[in-house]
Scaffold this active site. Structure first.
Site, PDB file in Angstrom:
ATOM      1  N   GLU A 141     -32.294  11.996  17.027  1.00  0.00           N
ATOM      2  CA  GLU A 141     -32.152  11.295  18.149  1.00  0.00           C
ATOM      3  C   GLU A 141     -33.125  10.462  18.896  1.00  0.00           C
ATOM      4  O   GLU A 141     -33.108   9.602  19.501  1.00  0.00           O
ATOM      5  CB  GLU A 141     -31.534  12.357  19.132  1.00  0.00           C
ATOM      6  CG  GLU A 141     -32.633  13.061  19.751  1.00  0.00           C
ATOM      7  CD  GLU A 141     -33.389  14.283  19.266  1.00  0.00           C
ATOM      8  OE1 GLU A 141     -32.907  14.278  17.992  1.00  0.00           O
ATOM      9  OE2 GLU A 141     -34.217  14.861  19.666  1.00  0.00           O
ATOM     10  N   ILE A 160     -42.229  16.887  16.489  1.00  0.00           N
ATOM     11  CA  ILE A 160     -42.868  17.121  17.583  1.00  0.00           C
ATOM     12  C   ILE A 160     -43.224  18.866  17.864  1.00  0.00           C
ATOM     13  O   ILE A 160     -42.161  19.167  18.091  1.00  0.00           O
ATOM     14  CB  ILE A 160     -42.264  16.525  18.696  1.00  0.00           C
ATOM     15  CG1 ILE A 160     -41.957  15.000  18.416  1.00  0.00           C
ATOM     16  CG2 ILE A 160     -43.052  16.983  20.173  1.00  0.00           C
ATOM     17  CD1 ILE A 160     -40.921  14.245  19.532  1.00  0.00           C
ATOM     18  N   ARG A 161     -44.443  19.263  17.677  1.00  0.00           N
ATOM     19  CA  ARG A 161     -44.540  20.753  17.851  1.00  0.00           C
ATOM     20  C   ARG A 161     -43.368  21.386  17.016  1.00  0.00           C
ATOM     21  O   ARG A 161     -42.739  22.451  17.398  1.00  0.00           O
ATOM     22  CB  ARG A 161     -44.687  21.167  19.116  1.00  0.00           C
ATOM     23  CG  ARG A 161     -45.916  20.617  19.954  1.00  0.00           C
ATOM     24  CD  ARG A 161     -46.309  21.310  21.163  1.00  0.00           C
ATOM     25  NE  ARG A 161     -45.090  21.188  21.874  1.00  0.00           N
ATOM     26  CZ  ARG A 161     -44.332  22.069  22.397  1.00  0.00           C
ATOM     27  NH1 ARG A 161     -44.690  23.427  22.203  1.00  0.00           N
ATOM     28  NH2 ARG A 161     -43.560  22.286  23.253  1.00  0.00           N
ATOM     29  N   GLY A 200     -36.697  20.595  22.600  1.00  0.00           N
ATOM     30  CA  GLY A 200     -37.204  21.157  23.733  1.00  0.00           C
ATOM     31  C   GLY A 200     -38.066  22.220  23.736  1.00  0.00           C
ATOM     32  O   GLY A 200     -38.924  22.003  22.707  1.00  0.00           O
ATOM     33  N   GLU A 201     -37.842  22.983  24.393  1.00  0.00           N
ATOM     34  CA  GLU A 201     -38.520  24.301  24.266  1.00  0.00           C
ATOM     35  C   GLU A 201     -37.632  25.554  24.152  1.00  0.00           C
ATOM     36  O   GLU A 201     -36.989  25.651  25.104  1.00  0.00           O
ATOM     37  CB  GLU A 201     -39.564  24.549  25.575  1.00  0.00           C
ATOM     38  CG  GLU A 201     -40.514  25.728  25.445  1.00  0.00           C
ATOM     39  CD  GLU A 201     -41.409  25.370  24.545  1.00  0.00           C
ATOM     40  OE1 GLU A 201     -42.123  24.198  24.219  1.00  0.00           O
ATOM     41  OE2 GLU A 201     -41.769  26.629  23.795  1.00  0.00           O
ATOM     42  N   SER A 202     -37.744  26.253  23.048  1.00  0.00           N
ATOM     43  CA  SER A 202     -36.514  26.939  22.776  1.00  0.00           C
ATOM     44  C   SER A 202     -36.511  28.263  23.506  1.00  0.00           C
ATOM     45  O   SER A 202     -35.521  28.829  23.835  1.00  0.00           O
ATOM     46  CB  SER A 202     -36.681  27.535  21.203  1.00  0.00           C
ATOM     47  OG  SER A 202     -38.035  28.074  20.934  1.00  0.00           O
ATOM     48  N   ARG A 224     -42.198  29.207  14.750  1.00  0.00           N
ATOM     49  CA  ARG A 224     -42.331  28.074  15.574  1.00  0.00           C
ATOM     50  C   ARG A 224     -43.744  27.555  15.457  1.00  0.00           C
ATOM     51  O   ARG A 224     -44.693  27.839  15.177  1.00  0.00           O
ATOM     52  CB  ARG A 224     -42.230  28.637  17.098  1.00  0.00           C
ATOM     53  CG  ARG A 224     -40.624  29.283  17.281  1.00  0.00           C
ATOM     54  CD  ARG A 224     -40.905  29.894  18.665  1.00  0.00           C
ATOM     55  NE  ARG A 224     -40.819  29.090  19.795  1.00  0.00           N
ATOM     56  CZ  ARG A 224     -41.422  29.012  20.987  1.00  0.00           C
ATOM     57  NH1 ARG A 224     -41.374  30.391  21.189  1.00  0.00           N
ATOM     58  NH2 ARG A 224     -41.592  28.209  21.918  1.00  0.00           N
ATOM     59  N   CYS A 244     -34.974  20.672  16.064  1.00  0.00           N
ATOM     60  CA  CYS A 244     -36.008  21.295  16.511  1.00  0.00           C
ATOM     61  C   CYS A 244     -36.030  22.607  17.311  1.00  0.00           C
ATOM     62  O   CYS A 244     -35.759  23.434  16.732  1.00  0.00           O
ATOM     63  CB  CYS A 244     -37.103  20.316  17.364  1.00  0.00           C
ATOM     64  SG  CYS A 244     -38.787  20.583  17.363  1.00  0.00           S
ATOM     65  N   HIS A 254     -36.397  15.155  14.747  1.00  0.00           N
ATOM     66  CA  HIS A 254     -35.731  14.563  15.932  1.00  0.00           C
ATOM     67  C   HIS A 254     -34.744  13.443  15.597  1.00  0.00           C
ATOM     68  O   HIS A 254     -35.442  12.261  15.854  1.00  0.00           O
ATOM     69  CB  HIS A 254     -36.397  14.256  16.998  1.00  0.00           C
ATOM     70  CG  HIS A 254     -37.125  15.399  17.824  1.00  0.00           C
ATOM     71  ND1 HIS A 254     -36.457  16.066  18.868  1.00  0.00           N
ATOM     72  CD2 HIS A 254     -38.207  16.313  17.674  1.00  0.00           C
ATOM     73  CE1 HIS A 254     -37.101  17.070  19.403  1.00  0.00           C
ATOM     74  NE2 HIS A 254     -38.278  17.112  18.708  1.00  0.00           N
TER      75      HIS A 254
HETATM   76  N1  GLN Z   1     -42.076  24.061  19.761  1.00  0.00           N
HETATM   77  C1  GLN Z   1     -40.865  24.057  20.561  1.00  0.00           C
HETATM   78  C2  GLN Z   1     -40.372  25.388  20.366  1.00  0.00           C
HETATM   79  O1  GLN Z   1     -40.385  26.255  19.537  1.00  0.00           O
HETATM   80  C3  GLN Z   1     -39.992  22.951  19.947  1.00  0.00           C
HETATM   81  C4  GLN Z   1     -40.385  21.531  19.971  1.00  0.00           C
HETATM   82  C5  GLN Z   1     -39.582  20.576  19.902  1.00  0.00           C
HETATM   83  O2  GLN Z   1     -38.274  20.853  20.212  1.00  0.00           O
HETATM   84  N2  GLN Z   1     -39.791  19.225  19.856  1.00  0.00           N
HETATM   85  O3  GLN Z   1     -39.543  25.691  21.115  1.00  0.00           O
END
Ligand code: GLN
Length: 207
Positions: free
Chosen positions: A182, A143-144, A46-48, A106, A78, A180
Site C-alpha cells: 500500500e 519497515i521493522r 502498524g504495531e501488532s 517480529r 506487516c 507494504h
Molecule cells: N514491527 C511491527 C510489529 O511487529 C510491524 C511493523 C510494521 O507493520 N511496519 O508489530
C-alpha cells in the site's frame, strides 16, 4: 462489493486509497458491526501489539474469526501478518487471530536496519498483472518487518528473501505479506487480493 480495512492503528488510510484507486468501496472497520456485509478484510501494518490489544478490547477478535470461518478472504500486511499468524516467537500471549499456520519472528531485521526496499519476483501476481507488469519484480517496502520462519502444510509460499526467510504466503483465502504494497504505486497485490474476494463471492464452479 465492499472490502473492509481494519482501522484501529497503522497504515489503514493507504489501503483504503489503494482500494479506491481500483474502483472498490473500502470500509474503515473499527467495531464489529462495521464487518457486516463486507466481502473481505485487510489488516494493515502498524504495531501488532497495539492492533491486537485494541481489537480485543473492541470485541473484534470473535467477529473477525466468524468472517474467516465464513471463508471471506483476509489479508495482513506487516503487523497484519503478525496478527494473522498462529505462532509469534517470543510473544506467545500477544492477541492475534491465528488464521495461518505460520511461525513468525517480529522485527526480524533488528534495530540497525529497520527499513529497506527491495524488488522481488512474485510469480502469483502474474495472474492479475497488466501486460506491461507481467514478469516484473514487485517493489517490497520493509519497515521493522517480520519474517515467516516456518509454514505448516497447506501454506503456499509466495515470496522469499534469499537466505533469510519467507515474506509472502497464502493459506486458502488468507494472505500475508511482510512488506507494504500500500506504500507503493504498484497495485498488483491489491488486485490479487480483490481476485480472491471475487473468487469467493462467485463460489466453486458447478461440476
Ligand atoms: N514491527 C511491527 C510489529 O511487529 C510491524 C511493523 C510494521 O507493520 N511496519 O508489530
Amino acid at each position: 462489493m465492499r472490502i473492509g480495512v481494519l482501522a484501529l492503528q497503522g497504515a489503514f488510510r493507504e489501503h483504503l486509497q489503494a482500494l479506491v484507486s481500483l474502483g472498490i468501496e473500502g470500509v474503515a472497520v473499527r467495531l464489529p458491526q462495521h464487518l457486516r456485509g463486507i466481502a473481505g478484510l485487510i489488516v494493515p501494518g502498524g504495531e501488532s501489539t497495539t492492533i491486537g490489544k485494541l481489537a480485543a478490547s473492541y470485541d473484534l477478535l470473535p467477529a473477525i474469526r466468524d468472517l474467516a470461518k465464513a471463508g471471506k478472504p483476509i489479508w495482513g500486511t506487516c503487523a497484519g501478518l503478525v496478527f494473522l499468524a498462529r505462532e509469534i516467537v517470543g510473544y506467545e500471549c500477544q492477541p492475534r487471530l491465528g488464521l495461518l499456520d505460520i511461525k513468525v519472528r517480529r522485527n526480524a531485521f533488528g534495530s540497525q536496519v529497520n527499513s529497506f526496499e527491495t524488488w522481488l519476483s512474485i510469480p502469483v501476481l502474474n495472474k492479475v498483472a497488466l501486460p506491461e507488469e507481467h514478469g516484473q519484480p514487485f517493489p517490497c517496502v520493509f519497515i521493522r518487518a517480520p519474517l515467516i520462519e516456518a509454514v505448516g502444510e497447506g501454506v503456499e509460499v509466495l515470496a522469499r528473501l534469499d537466505g533469510l526467510g519467507i515474506v509472502a504466503a497464502q493459506q486458502g483465502p488468507f494472505l500475508v505479506t511482510a512488506f507494504h504494497p500500500e506504500l507503493t504505486r504498484d497495485r498488483r497485490f491489491h488486485r490479487y487480493f480483490v481476485s480472491l474476494v471475487l473468487d469467493n463471492l462467485r463460489g466453486p464452479l458447478p461440476r
